[in-house]
Write an enzyme that holds these catalytic residues in place. Sequence first.
Site, PDB file in Angstrom:
ATOM      1  N   GLY A   1      41.220 -10.218   0.138  1.00 29.79           N
ATOM      2  CA  GLY A   1      40.953  -8.785  -0.044  1.00 29.79           C
ATOM      3  C   GLY A   1      42.194  -8.021  -0.461  1.00 29.79           C
ATOM      4  O   GLY A   1      42.909  -8.395  -1.386  1.00 29.79           O
ATOM      5  N   GLY A   2      42.446  -6.930   0.273  1.00 30.38           N
ATOM      6  CA  GLY A   2      43.617  -6.104  -0.020  1.00 30.38           C
ATOM      7  C   GLY A   2      44.903  -6.896   0.093  1.00 30.38           C
ATOM      8  O   GLY A   2      45.909  -6.552  -0.541  1.00 30.38           O
TER       9      GLY A   2
ATOM     10  N   GLY B   1      51.513 -13.805 -38.154  1.00 30.56           N
ATOM     11  CA  GLY B   1      51.527 -12.799 -37.099  1.00 30.56           C
ATOM     12  C   GLY B   1      52.429 -13.211 -35.960  1.00 30.56           C
ATOM     13  O   GLY B   1      53.034 -12.372 -35.291  1.00 30.56           O
ATOM     14  N   ALA B   2      52.537 -14.520 -35.734  1.00 26.58           N
ATOM     15  CA  ALA B   2      53.356 -14.988 -34.616  1.00 26.58           C
ATOM     16  C   ALA B   2      54.838 -14.744 -34.885  1.00 26.58           C
ATOM     17  O   ALA B   2      55.633 -14.613 -33.953  1.00 26.58           O
ATOM     18  CB  ALA B   2      53.080 -16.457 -34.343  1.00 26.58           C
TER      19      ALA B   2
HETATM   20  C1  HXC Z   1      40.462  -8.469  11.937  1.00 25.38           C
HETATM   21  C2  HXC Z   1      40.945 -10.667  11.536  1.00 25.38           C
HETATM   22  C3  HXC Z   1      40.829 -10.459  10.156  1.00 25.38           C
HETATM   23  C4  HXC Z   1      40.517  -9.147   9.708  1.00 25.38           C
HETATM   24  C5  HXC Z   1      41.325 -12.516  10.469  1.00 25.38           C
HETATM   25  N1  HXC Z   1      41.243 -11.951  11.679  1.00 25.38           N
HETATM   26  N2  HXC Z   1      41.057 -11.631   9.527  1.00 25.38           N
HETATM   27  N3  HXC Z   1      40.754  -9.676  12.410  1.00 25.38           N
HETATM   28  N4  HXC Z   1      40.331  -8.200  10.649  1.00 25.38           N
HETATM   29  N5  HXC Z   1      40.409  -8.872   8.430  1.00 25.38           N
HETATM   30  C6  HXC Z   1      41.466 -12.598  12.966  1.00 25.38           C
HETATM   31  C7  HXC Z   1      40.383 -13.579  13.318  1.00 25.38           C
HETATM   32  O1  HXC Z   1      39.315 -12.932  13.924  1.00 25.38           O
HETATM   33  C8  HXC Z   1      41.136 -14.492  14.266  1.00 25.38           C
HETATM   34  O2  HXC Z   1      41.203 -13.846  15.513  1.00 25.38           O
HETATM   35  C9  HXC Z   1      42.522 -14.516  13.715  1.00 25.38           C
HETATM   36  O3  HXC Z   1      42.631 -13.378  12.880  1.00 25.38           O
HETATM   37  C10 HXC Z   1      42.803 -15.748  12.881  1.00 25.38           C
HETATM   38  O4  HXC Z   1      41.776 -15.899  11.934  1.00 25.38           O
HETATM   39  P1  HXC Z   1      40.977 -17.267  11.699  1.00 25.38           P
HETATM   40  O5  HXC Z   1      39.717 -16.928  11.016  1.00 25.38           O
HETATM   41  O6  HXC Z   1      40.909 -18.024  13.000  1.00 25.38           O
HETATM   42  O7  HXC Z   1      41.976 -18.034  10.748  1.00 25.38           O
HETATM   43  P2  HXC Z   1      41.602 -18.981   9.517  1.00 25.38           P
HETATM   44  O8  HXC Z   1      40.560 -19.948   9.914  1.00 25.38           O
HETATM   45  O9  HXC Z   1      42.903 -19.528   9.048  1.00 25.38           O
HETATM   46  O10 HXC Z   1      41.015 -18.050   8.392  1.00 25.38           O
HETATM   47  C11 HXC Z   1      41.794 -17.043   7.804  1.00 25.38           C
HETATM   48  C12 HXC Z   1      40.940 -16.148   6.923  1.00 25.38           C
HETATM   49  C13 HXC Z   1      39.720 -15.635   7.721  1.00 25.38           C
HETATM   50  C14 HXC Z   1      40.512 -16.923   5.666  1.00 25.38           C
HETATM   51  C15 HXC Z   1      41.856 -14.995   6.449  1.00 25.38           C
HETATM   52  O11 HXC Z   1      40.183 -15.108   8.981  1.00 25.38           O
HETATM   53  C16 HXC Z   1      38.952 -14.593   7.004  1.00 25.38           C
HETATM   54  O12 HXC Z   1      38.159 -14.906   6.125  1.00 25.38           O
HETATM   55  N6  HXC Z   1      39.185 -13.351   7.427  1.00 25.38           N
HETATM   56  C17 HXC Z   1      38.492 -12.220   6.837  1.00 25.38           C
HETATM   57  C18 HXC Z   1      38.964 -11.966   5.431  1.00 25.38           C
HETATM   58  C19 HXC Z   1      38.382 -10.722   4.851  1.00 25.38           C
HETATM   59  O13 HXC Z   1      37.261 -10.745   4.331  1.00 25.38           O
HETATM   60  N7  HXC Z   1      39.099  -9.611   5.049  1.00 25.38           N
HETATM   61  C20 HXC Z   1      38.682  -8.275   4.665  1.00 25.38           C
HETATM   62  C21 HXC Z   1      38.925  -8.131   3.165  1.00 25.38           C
HETATM   63  S1  HXC Z   1      38.462  -6.605   2.594  1.00 25.38           S
HETATM   64  P3  HXC Z   1      41.190 -14.662  16.897  1.00 25.38           P
HETATM   65  O14 HXC Z   1      41.181 -13.585  17.909  1.00 25.38           O
HETATM   66  O15 HXC Z   1      39.974 -15.504  16.862  1.00 25.38           O
HETATM   67  O16 HXC Z   1      42.447 -15.473  16.878  1.00 25.38           O
HETATM   68  C22 HXC Z   1      39.882  -5.831   2.333  1.00 25.38           C
HETATM   69  C23 HXC Z   1      39.709  -4.435   1.856  1.00 25.38           C
HETATM   70  C24 HXC Z   1      40.690  -4.034   0.810  1.00 25.38           C
HETATM   71  O17 HXC Z   1      40.933  -6.311   2.530  1.00 25.38           O
HETATM   72  C25 HXC Z   1      40.194  -4.269  -0.555  1.00 25.38           C
HETATM   73  C26 HXC Z   1      41.081  -3.636  -1.555  1.00 25.38           C
HETATM   74  C27 HXC Z   1      40.725  -3.957  -2.926  1.00 25.38           C
END
Ligand code: HXC
Length: 528
Positions: free
Chosen positions: A178-179, A418-419
């Site tokens: 994401g961000g 052109g190149a």
């Molecule tokens: C809150 C989060 C989090 C998030 C991870 N965690 N991402 N908490 N908000 N965005 C937390 C998990 O709950 C977990 O907590 C800990 O971090 C570790 O994550 P895991 O999932 O156990 O790790 P892993 O298996 O390595 O996976 C990593 C990951 C996955 C691929 C990043 O966590 C994931 O898919 N997260 C969400 C990604 C996402 O969609 N983010 C939002 C994007 S939108 P615990 O307590 O269990 O340890 C965005 C908006 C901006 O960013 C867009 C602008 C253009």
Amino acid sequence: MATREDKQIKDKLLADLKERQEKIKAMGGRDGVAKQKKRGKLTARERIDRLLDKGTFCETGMFATNRGTALGMDKIQVPADGVVTGYGKIDGRKVYVYAQDFTTVGGSLSEIHAAKICHIMDSAAKVGCPIISINDSGGARIQDGVDALAGYGQIFYRNSIFSGVIPQICAILGPCAGGGVYSPALMDFIFMVKGISYAFITGPQVVKAVMGEEINPEELGGAITAQKKAGVACRSENSEAECLESIRELLGYLPSSNRERPKRVDLGDDPNRIDPTLFDIVPASPNKPYDIHKIIERVFDQEPNGKKNYFELFPIFATNIITCFARLNGWSVGIIAQQPMSKAGCLDIDACDKASRFIRFCDAFNIPIINLVDVPGYLPGTDQEWGGIIRHGAKMLYAYSEATVPKITLTIRKAYGGAYLGMCCKDLGADTVFCWPTTELAVMGPEGAAAVIFRKELEKAEDADALLQEKIQEYRSIFANPYRAAEHLHVDDVIDPAETRPRLIKALEMVIDKMEPRPKKKHGIIPT
Ligand code: HXC
């Protein structure tokens, strides 16, 4: 003299401070840190320590914590709110730095986490020094809702506003989504590490849910994919140590801001060094490949310890063009060169994108550009046409024309059509243009040109093949050399390849302080 009671109060305050600091420095706690290590990753604090000169890091915003209270966040205090921020030095030069801490709420970005980052971005711009981010984050903190999104917006805004003002370098050292990947994309350079870095807008689970595609994280957005396929990462390193060292090395070629030029570093290489063997690298036949790295290694300042004397960006993306930093008599320069070993050095969409961005970076940060040209043309075909080679190629013409830093072009063997323009000829503002005697410089290659110009004669000829060969020779003798272009002042000089280094140095030093005014405007509209 402090009273006993006074001392007791102060000791207690100091002990309290230490306890608070230790708690924050423990980040996500023993389990969180162990999990990070199990993934083969350093912690945010270790990363900063390794990146900066020893003992120079000063932390800011250490006591910051989460403000959001939704979904259980009121019950926890996130240490440093998941990001370590501050400043320090690299090779004695000031830098601002931040590292996201994956061990606390996945390094996710909240309102306060973002505010900490914005504060050091603002400081870096005020001071005029680079910012380095180490990203290891699951993106916007889900529990923070729109406050987290706003935080990203504020970072993107600063990434854009400070673009071309201070160098912005990012290391993605974890799964960034994401961000977490858009801020890096707005920065100047993204480094990744094989096996631990991932960059994607949406992870494999979302890809499966929405598109029905099964793909693992490595294939979707691992370090190699992000460089080779997506052209997002400028380097994919083997380890975090290598990655952090690479960032330090890169900084050596850059100024601290657009207010300066890069520091001149004398490596002790003789500026008058000639190299009689240089010409041997290039085959006389225009169609035979050779490795352009060999020319770069010999012409540019050589390190006394035999270390590689150039820093290459995107070495496995758009390999038909090479972009790297090196030094000429101590001056930091950006090199753009064809690589005849890849697609015969043709310009294609990715090559144009890679080069254009590099040209604009060099121009923004007062780094002279040296072009080493051996280009047969733009790559033809439907993939290229439908992919928009016209607008991508135009970007490169635009970037060269716009650039006001010293621009020196050396044609090694050929520059067609052109190149020829695309690689910064005089008409696009090159200050000096040199050619080696091997140079062919014309609208197109002899075979194609003869077939077009003499089509009618060839149709009527009894022995068309013989006539074609004769006409190819005629065309070659007129155009397939550098002298026609030199006669008409498109080329400043045809040089003995052995003298390339001293000639480039003299030409560069002559124009190093040149001024090139441009019409006043808000900004141009670069083709995209
Ligand atoms: C809150 C989060 C989090 C998030 C991870 N965690 N991402 N908490 N908000 N965005 C937390 C998990 O709950 C977990 O907590 C800990 O971090 C570790 O994550 P895991 O999932 O156990 O790790 P892993 O298996 O390595 O996976 C990593 C990951 C996955 C691929 C990043 O966590 C994931 O898919 N997260 C969400 C990604 C996402 O969609 N983010 C939002 C994007 S939108 P615990 O307590 O269990 O340890 C965005 C908006 C901006 O960013 C867009 C602008 C253009």
